[in-house]
Design a protein around this motif. Structure first.
Motif, PDB file in Angstrom:
ATOM      1  N   GLY A 304       0.775  -1.228   0.000  1.00 13.03           N
ATOM      2  CA  GLY A 304       0.000   0.000   0.000  1.00 13.03           C
ATOM      3  C   GLY A 304       0.805   1.276   0.000  1.00 13.03           C
ATOM      4  N   ALA A 306       3.688   4.159  -1.360  1.00 15.14           N
ATOM      5  CA  ALA A 306       3.950   4.756  -2.673  1.00 15.14           C
ATOM      6  C   ALA A 306       4.924   3.901  -3.470  1.00 15.14           C
ATOM      7  CB  ALA A 306       4.496   6.177  -2.500  1.00 15.14           C
ATOM      8  N   ASP A 308       5.240   0.687  -3.228  1.00 17.12           N
ATOM      9  CA  ASP A 308       4.512  -0.508  -3.652  1.00 17.12           C
ATOM     10  C   ASP A 308       3.655  -0.206  -4.873  1.00 17.12           C
ATOM     11  OD1 ASP A 308       3.627  -3.212  -3.405  1.00 17.12           O
ATOM     12  OD2 ASP A 308       1.771  -2.467  -2.511  1.00 17.12           O
ATOM     13  N   ARG A 309       2.970   0.920  -4.866  1.00 15.50           N
ATOM     14  CA  ARG A 309       2.113   1.286  -6.005  1.00 15.50           C
ATOM     15  C   ARG A 309       2.943   1.452  -7.272  1.00 15.50           C
ATOM     16  NH1 ARG A 309      -0.188   4.542  -1.947  1.00 15.50           N
ATOM     17  NH2 ARG A 309       0.882   6.399  -2.757  1.00 15.50           N
ATOM     18  N   GLU A 310       4.091   2.096  -7.140  1.00 17.47           N
ATOM     19  CA  GLU A 310       4.935   2.297  -8.317  1.00 17.47           C
ATOM     20  C   GLU A 310       5.540   0.985  -8.807  1.00 17.47           C
ATOM     21  OE1 GLU A 310       5.555   5.058 -10.270  1.00 17.47           O
ATOM     22  OE2 GLU A 310       3.788   5.695  -9.138  1.00 17.47           O
ATOM     23  N   LYS A 313       2.892  -0.832 -10.701  1.00 17.99           N
ATOM     24  CA  LYS A 313       2.629  -0.191 -11.998  1.00 17.99           C
ATOM     25  C   LYS A 313       3.689  -0.572 -13.028  1.00 17.99           C
ATOM     26  CE  LYS A 313       3.082   4.345 -12.434  1.00 17.99           C
ATOM     27  NZ  LYS A 313       2.747   5.780 -12.308  1.00 17.99           N
ATOM     28  N   HIS A 588      -5.194  -9.012   0.449  1.00 13.55           N
ATOM     29  CA  HIS A 588      -4.444  -8.792  -0.788  1.00 13.55           C
ATOM     30  C   HIS A 588      -4.496 -10.008  -1.710  1.00 13.55           C
ATOM     31  CE1 HIS A 588      -1.868  -5.480   1.302  1.00 13.55           C
ATOM     32  NE2 HIS A 588      -3.057  -5.054   0.931  1.00 13.55           N
TER      33      HIS A 588
END
Length: 745
Positions: A304, A306, A308-310, A313, A588
């Protein structure tokens, strides 16, 4: 519930019979319903479950709630589809937009566009009229285009007056874009730019506005930037992710296992940019104890966050000859998550005991603190082993690694895996980014050593997660499809080589075929054909095994710096073994199917980007050799001409019909041949040919050749050059009459 009567039998039905039964039932069915209908006993239910999973994976069945299944529905007669690529003949392939059913989407073969209409490019969306060919294949015809313009255009700007023109880098795009005055954003001739389409009215060239400068076409380092921009690969990290990475610090020992006295070493290429795996081996009874330690990325990249999100992506790092687009910011990928020699680093490790035949007897995972003893290259390790000199390493370090490797290699050979002979080439650049050399990458035992250690660790990770009943992101590789096997079987029959039926085929059978032809003229052809018969490996939360490696359970565990799948496996191990609070959370696991599709897509995007940049670098390398002759092999046979791959550099290009000798050329799809009606010359996959370079375009990576020698008479087979007559001037290329062509469906 009324069902069609079925003869009761203790025999398992075939997948075809099972599929027909479920389709005719016309309702939802449980596994127990199906077992009773066919009279199956409890010992046959695991096999039935596997068959149902296969049918679901192939899109034949969908889950219907409450552990029930039903037959997948056919697509509607009209459907919005997206073009995903082209087949070897250049015809577009598509899939339905918004596919939300279980299993893989069907393949749609789009018919050619009407005369005067531009060909369908990847990414285009159209409303198509569909005709079902079989269960998972359709033929499509465009009814209406839904997005005539691409989202953006990558190309080279050519100034003209106060505006100019853009030549797209996509070799399938033939039309240039006009840049009106005031829309150049200061671009100069020769700039590589990203542009956005402008509203167009009436006929004539379509307008575009320049939005971004990507570099200069004369600068070789802009080549990778073109691939990055064209494929939409995220290159810049947001400040939130960079700040999180900068706040990272070294791990504390705490409850970690202290491995700092174990002489773990990293072994990578001389040009490696990150070091996330270290290895150690020593004798243990008649076998060996092997330790594989992997950078503890999960400690720094929390679910969760930043970062991890990148990372999700991106899905993976992307490697080019001149740069890398990392999955994680440099502060982690080259810093705290890189196993630098002499520096303490957190790790996840697996300790494995193998017997004298290389069979894994046991494994144990843990979270540790390690200190790499040395950063070694493959060449250094190979040289140390062959000379017996191990520099400053503890005595026996290299020797024990090789001794353990030899046992693992024996186990691999006993298991029977597929080992294709496909040389990889390395592009070497100078400081200015220009190509100075293209040469085959050496395939040393040190490369194979690391490969076997990593495979063993990956198997242990998958098996451990199964033992713990934790979600696992498997690396799966399906067996070849029946259609591809039929094509391969037809080719092998011409060489008097037989192949087992698909339901009995094992990787060792294909490997046996490769050994039969090794060293012969047919070897390149057979290796290429076997490669093309294979499915693509992918990520999935459901395990179907790995066909190529002949493994029942396999997951990626060893590269969490550069692959998101490995990070998920680490988190699942941490949660299952209670190694910390930063493991996988139960909620998850629900998103694993979506994540699997996403990271499989980003992996293929990375492969495409790396291939495109290599093509452009090779075109730039060959641009000053126009008119030279090169030895090559046929790498594709189509109704439009021949694809060829140069022996020396691995560069691929095209010989169009117009540059084949003057003849009527007949394409036989079933045999994969192109034959001349008058000359009786036949071209087949992997035939040796001599070609002359006619055009090299670094902008698109395109190479155009004419044919000088090659081909064979019917029945001769490949392997001998035949001098071909030159095309007469002014004569247009001949094509086979329509009646000579076979249908591509």
């Amino acid at each position: 519930m009324t069902r069609k009567p079925v003869r009761r039998s203790a025999e398992l039905p075939t997948e075809a019979v099972l599929r027909e039964f479920i389709a005719e039932a016309g309702t939802r069915l449980r596994k127990g319903d199906i077992a009773r209908a066919f009279g199956l006993g409890p010992d046959q239910k695991p096999a039935l479950r596997a068959m149902l999973r296969n049918l679901e994976r192939d899109g034949m069945l969908v889950r219907a709630g409450g552990r029930q299944v039903r037959a997948a529905e056919a697509l509607p007669e009209r459907c919005v589809v997206e073009i995903t690529g082209t087949d070897r003949d250049g015809d577009p392939l598509a899939r339905p937009v918004g596919w939300d059913r279980q299993g893989k989407p069907p393949i749609i073969f789009m018919l050619p566009e009407k005369r005067g209409h531009a060909a369908l490019a990847p990414g285009a969306r159209v409303l198509a009229r569909l005709r079902r060919i079989d269960d998972d294949r359709y033929e499509g015809r465009t009814v209406r285009r839904l997005d005539e313009e691409p989202a953006s255009i990558i190309g080279v700007f050519r100034a003209e007056g106060e505006g100019g023109w853009i030549e797209p880098v996509d070799r399938k795009s033939r039309a240039e874009w006009k840049v009106p005055p005031g829309e150049t954003a200061g671009a100069e001739s020769g700039d590589v730019v990203r542009a956005m389409p402008l509203p167009a009215f009436g006929y004539g060239p379509k307008p575009a506005r320049i939005a971004e400068h990507l570099g200069r076409m004369g600068d070789a380092r802009s080549i990778s930037l073109i691939a990055i921009a064209a494929l939409g690969i995220p290159a810049d990290f947001p400040e939130t992710a960079i700040d999180e990475a900068k706040r990272a610090r070294g791990v504390r020992p705490g409850r970690r296992t202290d491995l700092r006295e174990v002489p773990l070493v990293t072994i990578d290429g001389a040009d490696a940019r990150d070091f996330d795996d270290a290895v150690f081996a020593e004798p243990a009874g008649p076998g060996h104890r092997i330790v594989v330690a992997i950078a503890d990325v999960a400690h720094y990249v929390r679910p969760g966050s930043a970062l991890d999100r990148e990372a999700l992506k991106r899905g993976n790092s992307v490697y080019f000859p001149d740069r890398v687009v990392p999955m994680l910011p440099e502060a982690l990928s080259n810093g705290w998550c890189s196993l630098r020699p002499g520096e303490d680093r957190g790790c996840l490790f697996v300790e494995m005991i193998v017997d004298a035949e290389g069979r894994k007897l046991s494994h144990k995972f843990g979270r540790g603190l390690m200190r790499s003893f040395a950063r070694l290259t493959y060449e250094e390790v190979q040289g140390a082993f062959e000379s017996g000199w191990e520099a400053d390493l503890p005595d026996g370090t290299i020797g024990h690694l090789y001794a353990a490797y030899r046992t693992l290699l024996a186990a691999r050979q006993a298991r029977g895996t597929l080992d294709l002979d496909l040389p990889e080439r390395k592009i070497t650049l100078d400081e200015a980014g220009r190509v100075t050399d293209v040469a085959p990458r050496p395939r040393l035992d040190s490369h194979r050593l690391i490969e076997e250690f990593m495979i063993l660790a990956n198997v242990a990770a998958a098996e451990e997660l199964e033992r713990l009943r934790q979600p696992c992101m498997y690396r799966v590789h399906a067996p070849p499809s029946p259609e591809k096997l039929d094509s391969l079987r037809n080719l092998l029959a011409t060489l008097e080589i037989s192949l087992k039926p698909g339901d009995q085929l094992h990787p060792r059978d294909l490997d046996h075929v490769l050994r039969l032809v090794a060293g012969s003229d047919a070897a390149p052809l057979v290796n290429e054909a076997v490669l093309r018969s294979q499915s693509q490996a992918e990520y999935a939360p459901e395990n179907i095994g790995h066909f190529g490696l002949a493994l029942n359970s396999y997951a990626h565990f060893t590269s969490p710096i550069r692959r998101y799948a490995d990070l998920l496996v680490h988190r699942a191990l941490i949660a299952g073994l209670k190694l910390g609070t930063d493991g996988l959370r139960p909620e998850h696991a629900d998103g694993f199917e979506t994540i699997a599709a996403a990271i499989t897509s980003t992996e293929r995007r990375a492969t495409d980007a790396e291939r495109q940049s290599a093509d452009r670098y090779l075109a730039a390398y060959l641009a000053d050799r126009i008119g030279e002759d090169f030895s090559a092999r046929v790498s594709g046979v189509t109704r439009f001409g021949l694809f060829v791959t140069l022996d020396a550099t691995g560069a691929s290009g095209f010989v169009p019909m117009a540059l084949l000798p003057d003849d009527f050329w007949h394409f036989d799809e079933a045999d994969g041949t192109l034959s001349g009606t008058r000359s009786r010359v036949v071209f087949r996959l992997a035939d040796p040919v001599l070609v002359r370079l006619r055009e090299a375009k670094p902008l698109t990576g395109g190479l155009l050749f004419s044919l000088i020698e090659g081909g064979s008479a019917p029945g001769e087979g490949g392997g001998q050059h035949r001098r071909l007559p030159a095309r007469k001037g002014g004569r247009k290329p001949g094509r086979a009459p329509a009646r000579h062509k076979r249908s591509r469906r």
